[in-house]
Structures are given as structure tokens and as C-alpha cells.
Scaffold this active site. Structure first.
Site, mmCIF file in Angstrom:
data_model
loop_
_atom_site.group_PDB
_atom_site.id
_atom_site.type_symbol
_atom_site.label_atom_id
_atom_site.label_comp_id
_atom_site.label_asym_id
_atom_site.label_seq_id
_atom_site.Cartn_x
_atom_site.Cartn_y
_atom_site.Cartn_z
ATOM 1 N N MET D 1 0.844 -1.174 0.000
ATOM 2 C CA MET D 1 0.000 0.000 0.000
ATOM 3 C C MET D 1 0.890 1.239 0.000
ATOM 4 O O MET D 1 1.237 1.750 -1.026
ATOM 5 C CB MET D 1 -0.860 0.003 1.273
ATOM 6 C CG MET D 1 -1.560 -1.306 1.506
ATOM 7 S SD MET D 1 -3.192 -1.336 0.707
ATOM 8 C CE MET D 1 -3.598 -3.057 0.876
ATOM 9 N N CYS D 2 1.348 1.619 1.163
ATOM 10 C CA CYS D 2 2.134 2.830 1.258
ATOM 11 C C CYS D 2 3.239 2.615 2.288
ATOM 12 O O CYS D 2 3.326 1.564 2.921
ATOM 13 C CB CYS D 2 1.266 4.010 1.713
ATOM 14 S SG CYS D 2 -0.230 4.246 0.725
ATOM 15 N N ARG D 3 4.112 3.580 2.413
ATOM 16 C CA ARG D 3 5.152 3.617 3.448
ATOM 17 C C ARG D 3 5.163 5.028 4.001
ATOM 18 O O ARG D 3 4.940 5.985 3.254
ATOM 19 C CB ARG D 3 6.556 3.312 2.852
ATOM 20 C CG ARG D 3 6.692 2.015 2.058
ATOM 21 C CD ARG D 3 6.887 0.812 2.942
ATOM 22 N NE ARG D 3 5.605 0.304 3.360
ATOM 23 C CZ ARG D 3 5.465 -0.718 4.257
ATOM 24 N NH1 ARG D 3 6.523 -1.287 4.800
ATOM 25 N NH2 ARG D 3 4.284 -1.119 4.593
ATOM 26 N N ASN D 114 -1.299 4.221 6.220
ATOM 27 C CA ASN D 114 -0.974 3.083 5.366
ATOM 28 C C ASN D 114 -2.026 2.032 5.632
ATOM 29 O O ASN D 114 -2.315 1.716 6.787
ATOM 30 C CB ASN D 114 0.425 2.541 5.697
ATOM 31 C CG ASN D 114 0.717 1.246 4.959
ATOM 32 O OD1 ASN D 114 0.198 1.020 3.871
ATOM 33 N ND2 ASN D 114 1.534 0.388 5.566
#
Lengths: 278, 278, 278, 278
Positions: D1-3, D114
Site C-alpha cells: 500500500m504505502c510507506r 498506510n
């Protein structure tokens, strides 16, 4: 073509100069009054020296218009600087890309330009060949403005800026005329090493783009004792702009044709500018 | 570095080749298997010849990744072409900007490249000077790939592509070695004039980036009588790719080292590629 | 605010309509004559139906100005269409992003708008709640224009466009006035299902943004027997535009206040437009 | 997904944290080790509080990848801050646009996330309706993350962040389950008011995305007396990160499942996190 401004003096939020004035540079990006084009929406750039010593100026450039850029709005609200350049671009044909946005930077030097080399397409190769081979590969974009910067660097910008610019102009005019271009150059240029600012106004035809410098702050205070803004900035605060910001009477003075100015240590001087044959 | 594909054959929606295969080029932009970099997200480009005669191919390029580009998705769903190139970029250092996106175009010609000129920063000036002065000012970007294209144009690409490319490589290797660069060039190249496609695989070291061409469709149909897709395309349909799309056994053949291929009139040929001293 | 055009008729390269006329839409992006803003540089979009049957129109949108967009220039030179919309945006405050660019699309429908819902910030929540829950999550952007489209879809756009738009306007005016907004709506709207085009001109105040439709081609040919362009297009070719393109006398007719028009099967009609209470 | 990462402590150039570590956030944008996706190239954002008092944090966001962004590189080299957030995005389907980039801001508050709300398309309308009508129209983007932020603001983020987040989660789980979504939420969240930082790790399934906080600097100094970097930062300097930067043994501690931490005044605490029914 383009519009630009150079600020030097009391550290200010960029917003104070870029957005707040009645006819700010951001407003000029939509509605320039004195420019060749009313719209300057083909990219923009801001370069600033931090208050703390970092050596090189920071650059922020983008390919869209300045007037709707969210990040520029953010930086203007949060970055304070004692010396910064800002430039809005109306391309004369070269690509709209970050590497063509002004100001250009080399080490601690920044450079920005309004105007054009006439028939640059025709002269580009020969002019680029005059750039020092050590510097050549650092050219990142494709504008005449950046080639002019690299020519000035080649001709000793870091030793003697007025002479280097005079030789750059001499070279452009020589190469231009050799290719049958009668009036090869149109320019106003702002250049700085982070301590001094030089501003040049010149064109081969003798009908240059407009350029103005601000009146001494102490003089302005006498003219406008009620202008609160003037109380916040030091006597040595100065602006050089393509066209006046705001409407304060007496605040702006035209740089004469074929002239350059220097801003340093609270003093400023105007000198005649004469191209030097190369 | 980069990944690319060249398609020639039955007019297809770009989607069929760019998005639909199991390991499509769009998938490769996120998860390349054979590339030096797994991610190819530094811009992309598609160039296609329209079905009707227009002369020059259309280019669509953007500086963001291919995988999330809304416009590419739209074009892929709505544009049909009998001959198109697609390229996803992983920069080796030059700016991420449209003028650095492949394919490059000159008249009816398109060119794309995977690989690099070693120490290009060192060789850039001398190589650029070898470009014909008539062509020089058309160079819009700052990549080694575009300089290679302009060298090939200078050396007669429109008359004899294999010879022009051989001379371009000869020039790069001579200039590189004169500057102490032992292995100056790494390349796979796709080039087309809208009728024929040439694909080159070569490197100074003899260990080139991967390159594959698709098996003849009539042969594939015998191998895979149930593959519906093969019924829709003509016998002369061909793909050349940096790495195989999909998983159809027998569909892909590696282009050997130091080899180039030509696709034309339903025929294709492989020839040895030898640089030509310039 | 914005400028738009709708084309329907003989399949043409987009270039013929978007760039070639003297006061083309691209020119209007820099120098609008009749718009509230002279500059329309906050993104743009083109939507076109392909000549072959694909079902949905293709969209190409970008957040920069139309006048310097390389991809738009390419598409205009290579894409031919019998029915297309084009829109250039001057934002009234909402973000400059692709999901806010017109035309908006839902299935085979396209929608574009010039104008604004007054105090949209105040009315946004209540208006959005009137959108059918099945459609709600498809809203991708944050403009008033897209909410108007989804309201029209909610109110039966695919069954009876004039009635759906009348109910949309009725809803906006009711909600606006409930919140003390005296003149809630300003609009010209272009909408199509790929076969017919509807164009609406209306504002709560009765002083709407300009809108023009082109004169019948057979009539124009009699007026201008030497205009070669008119020989190339069929009798049923029509344009609807925010402001006239070119300077051909007799070519443009203003859509009256509170009126909508329909273009279909070579016929066109004007009807009064009256909001319908919802 | 994201960091993401959150930094609090001795004012540092952003570069020190964003680019310099061996496995920096910029490196993670290309090669995440612990993320669901290895590539996080769908936009990014940095939010920082200036050293001088300005009130609101500055935001810099862009839709391209972080790894090749020239402006981010410039800001990192020139901006120093005692408290900043940074986020790299891999979209789960919503548009790649600045208004969908984290961190989100409201007044002096910043928020980044996230994870994902499962079936957000299905739940979007009902969840958005729970946002306070006064706040609704400030929602600028279309992500689940921003709706979560506005729900937390609605539920009293500025009074009691842990409780507001607990109620937000309670609301999402209730609405999700009412629509048949078994495990509605996955999240790690960073939130700050410019003085304290809260970090949450939770998921409905109890298998949350990774989250780590840095060991106390005084403890690290004893472990690594030769690490020069540790001499430059104060004892109360802390990082919270999606995945560890660098390889310093003992530097990183996993935030346990269903836990939140607070960083303030050189102290930090971990507490259990339990959703609160709304």
C-alpha cells in the site's frame, strides 16, 4: 516572453513579495501589463538562499502555471529568505519542462532571463560550441537562456560578472550576425552569487524589455510615512522586477537602456553596459 | 534501464498488446523480470501509425509511470494501429521529462533504445558534435538515446538503417575509447519508418540486454490450436520485446548477441551486426 | 470560467476544429474574448467517439494548459472523429487535477459545463446527497460540474436529457435558495450519448454565459461559395461553442437565454428551458 | 500500500532522514521490503513544521514517484525541521492526484495512513455522511485515508486523539459490517498537532501492516558509541516508520498489534488500542 523578480534584503516570507502585492508576480502570470505576452503560464521557478549557511540556493520549479500551483503557495507561506529570485515563463518555442525553467543554477550562482536570442534554432549549435567543454555536459535544458548562462560562466562569471555578460553578449551578436541575424539578442538578466545581485538590460536593437528597480527604502519611508510594510524591512532592501509590483508612487525606477546595476551591502550602482567582442 | 516493444501486423487496439498479456509491458513497468531495474517508472511513450495515411506517427509520452496513467489507459482502449512502439523508462541519470521519453521521432521515423552509453557525461559534447549541423538543433532532449538516433540519421538512417546504426556504434566506440571508456555502449534498439521494423542487439562488452522476437503466427497456431488470439491476427504479425509477454510456450525467441533483425512484408530475417568504423 | 465546444458531423481530424480556426479553442485558452477570465489554463479535456464502434468515448485530460500540451497537439494531428467535445478550464477554486477536468463520462455519456454553482462549498454536501447511492461512489472529482452531471444521471439523463437537466437545475435552485443563495446557478452545458448532442444555456439570474451554434452548412455554402472548408463537410455538420471560432460572417448564432438545443440526424431544434421543481 | 515515517527531535535537514539512510524512504519508494507492494510510486508528500513559529505545517506533494522528484531533492537539501512527516503512496485504486497525497492537513494537524478500508467503494457514501457537515466541504480528495481523517476530526481529534481514532475505527467497523464486510479496516496511522506525535497500528483482522519506532537515543549511544550520527541528535529524537531505515542493530522496535504510541517531551509511551463503538 517572461517576467522575473529579484529580492535582496530583510529576510521575508516569499509570500510577502510573490503573492501579496497588488500586481504581484503571480498576478502577472495571468495578466502581465508590460510583457510581450499577457499570460506567462509555461512553467516557473523560485530560487532562494536559506537564512542559515548551506552554500547553494534551493530551487523549486514546475512546468504548470504559477497561479494555480499548490506547492508554490505552500512554500511562499513557510519559507523565509534574505535573497531570492522568481521567474514565470512564456516559452518562445522550446519545450515546457523543468530543465527549461529559470532560475538556472551552477554552484552558488543563479541566473534568470527575459528575452530571446533571435533565430536561436539557427545559432544554437555554434553558440553551444563556445561553452567550455568542462561545462558543456552540465547543460540540462534546451533554452537560449541556459546557453547564455553557460557562456557567461565560460567567460568568467565568477570573477567578473559584468565583463562575463558583456563577452557573452559579444559572442551572441558576433555569431548571430555571421548568420545574417541583424538583431540577435533581447535580454534582461538577473544574476547572483548569493551576496550580490546584478541586473542587466540590453538588446541589439536598443529597444529592450522593461526592467525596474525599487527606490531606497529610507527615501520611500519619507514619501509614505504610513506604509507599514516599509517599517518591516531594512534600508538596504531592494527589488529588481520586469514590471512594477503594487502601486506605491515613487517606488519604481526604470533601468535605462544598455545599463546594468549592482546591489550589494546596502548600496547600489548603475553602469553603462557595452557588449565586448569575443 | 528500460523495456520496450515493437508491434507490426494486423491492426489491433493497443490494449491487446500493452495491457492484456499476463506479463504485459505495463506489468513490466512495475515488475520487470529481466531488466537491470525492476521498476521502470521514469516516463514512458507510445508511438503509432494510424490506419489511414497520415505520414508521421503519433506520439504520446508522459513523465509519470505508465502503470497509473489514465490517458494511456484511454488511448489503449480506443486506438487501433498496425504498427506501434511502446517504451517504459528507467533513467540512468538524465532528467525525467517528455523530451527524454522514447520513442523519438524524425519525420516518419521512430527510434527507441534500452541500454546506455557509458560515461555519457564525458562523451556527450564530442558525440553531439558528430551530428549533422542541419539536424543538431532538432535535438530536443538530453539523453544518450536521442544522440544515438541523431547520429544514425546523420549516417544515413533513411537510406540504409543497418549501415547507419553500424556507423553510429562505430562512432560511439571510437569516441568512447579515445576517452578511456573500455566498453562504451550497451543497446537494444527498435527503429521503423512505418513500413519495416529493425531491431538491434549489441554491446561493446558482448553481454547485451535481452531482446526477443515472436515466433511466426502460422507456426504458433500449430503449437496452440486452441489459442483464440492467434486466430485474430495475420500470419505476418510480429512482436519484438525486451522481455517476453505472457507465457505461451514456443512463442519467444532470443535475438542472439550482435545481431539485428528486419520485419517486412510478412518476412523476417536475422543478420550479424558489426560496428563500422567512422 | 471555462470555454467549450461540441462537434458533430463529417469525421474530421481534431486539429481542424481545435487548432486551425482563427480564434480556435486553443487560442481561447490564452485569449478568451467573451469569458469571465481571459485565460483558461487550469486543465483541459477532449472526449471523442471513434469512427469504429467501441461504445464509450475516449477521454484525454491534463492538468496543464491546452496551449502548450504536446500530447494534445499529437492527438489533434492523428485522431479523426465524427463527434467530439473539448473543454478548457479556468477553475473557480476547486483543485486542478484530472478528475476535475471536463468532459466527464459515464458509460457512453459525456458532459461538460461552463459556469458555477454559487457558494458550492456551502451546498456541496446536500447536493451530493441527492445523487443516487448507486452512483455516488463513482464521483471521482470535487467540482460542482461533476455533481451536476451525477444529479442529471440520477434524474434520468439516459431516458430524457432535457427533463433530467431541468430537474437537476430545479434541485440546485431549491437547495441553494434554502441556504440563502439568491442565484444559485450559472451554466452552459454540453451533453451527448454519442448520437445526439444537447446544449443548454441557463442561469438563475437570467444572464447566462455565452453560447453559440453554427449555421446550417448548406446555408453557409450559399453565403460563402468560395470557402473550401465548407465543401469538405456534410450538411448535417454542426458546432456548439462558448464563443465563436473564426470570423466567417453569418456562421454563428447565439443560443437565447433559457434555451436548449438538440442536434440529431442532420436536424436541430431549439426549445425553451424551464427548471423543474424536485 | 504505502510507506511513511514521522520524525520528531533535533531539527535536521530532511535529507538526513529521507535520503541518507541505507534503506531510506526514498529507497523504499522503489524497493519496499515489508510492504504489500514493492513499488510506492503513485505520489508522495512531505509535511513539516518550520523552526520558527508559523502555526500550520508546510506541505509538499506531487503525483509522480518520490525517487525522481527534483523538487523533493532540493527541499531535502535546504529545509530543516524539528518535526516532519513523509509518505510514499501505492494507490489501492483511487486517483493519483495531489489531493489524494498524504499527509493531509487541517489547521495545525497532519495525518497519514498506510492500509485501506476494505470495499471502500461500497462504504464511501455512508462513511462520508458521518463527517460533520461543517467539515464535509473541506474534503478535497477521494481516498479512504482522508475520510478517516475527517471522521477523526469529527470525533474530537483535537481534544483526545486516541479516543477520536478509536471512535473513527468503531464507525468504520460498524458501517463495514452492516454492509457485509468482515474485516473492514487495515491501518497504521501517524498524526500530529506539531507538538506530539501519535502512531496507531490496528486492523480488523488483527494482522496489521508493519510499524516500528526507534530506540531511545541515549540507549543507542551506549550500543553504538562510534555512530557519529547519534552525537548530533538529542535524547528525545524519535522516528516512527513503516519499515526500518538503515541497519543499525537494536535501533528499531516493532509496535505491537492493536497498539498506539505517543511521543512528547522526550518521553514515549505505548498503549493498547481498542476501537470504540459509535
Amino acid at each position: 516572453m517572461c517576467r522575473w523578480l529579484a529580492y535582496s534584503g530583510t529576510p521575508l516570507l516569499l509570500d510577502t513579495i510573490l503573492y501579496k502585492p497588488a500586481h504581484s508576480l503571480i498576478d502577472q502570470s495571468l495578466h502581465s501589463r508590460l510583457g510581450v505576452e499577457t499570460t506567462n503560464g509555461d512553467g516557473f521557478g523560485v530560487g532562494w538562499y536559506a537564512q542559515e549557511s548551506i552554500g547553494t540556493p534551493a530551487l523549486f520549479t514546475d512546468v504548470g502555471p504559477a497561479w494555480n500551483n499548490r506547492n508554490l503557495r505552500e512554500l511562499a507561506d513557510h519559507v523565509r529568505s534574505p535573497l531570492f529570485f522568481a521567474h514565470i515563463r512564456a516559452t518562445t518555442g522550446t519545450a515546457v519542462q523543468q530543465t527549461n525553467c529559470h532560475p538556472f543554477r551552477h554552484g552558488r550562482w543563479m541566473w534568470m532571463h527575459n528575452g530571446a536570442i533571435a533565430d536561436f534554432h539557427l545559432l544554437r549549435r555554434e553558440l553551444t560550441l563556445l561553452v567550455s567543454p568542462e561545462l558543456y555536459a552540465d547543460i540540462e535544458g534546451t533554452t537560449d537562456s541556459e546557453v547564455m548562462f553557460y557562456l557567461a560562466l565560460t567567460f568568467g562569471l565568477d570573477r567578473n560578472p559584468p565583463e562575463a555578460v558583456a563577452r557573452m553578449v559579444g559572442a551572441v551578436e558576433r555569431v548571430g550576425r555571421a548568420h545574417g541575424v541583424e538583431f540577435p539578442l533581447q535580454m534582461t538578466i538577473g544574476v547572483t552569487d548569493g551576496e550580490r545581485v546584478w541586473a542587466f538590460r540590453y538588446s541589439s536593437l536598443g529597444r529592450s524589455r522593461s526592467l525596474f528597480y525599487s527606490t531606497r527604502v529610507d527615501t520611500l519611508r519619507k514619501l509614505h510615512p504610513d506604509a507599514a510594510f516599509l517599517e518591516e524591512v531594512s534600508d538596504d532592501t531592494r527589488l529588481v522586477v520586469s514590471e512594477p509590483l503594487g502601486d506605491l508612487p515613487g517606488a519604481w525606477n526604470e533601468v535605462p537602456e544598455s545599463t546594468y546595476g549592482v546591489i550589494q551591502d546596502g548600496m547600489d550602482e548603475l553602469h553603462p553596459f557595452v557588449p565586448e567582442p569575443v
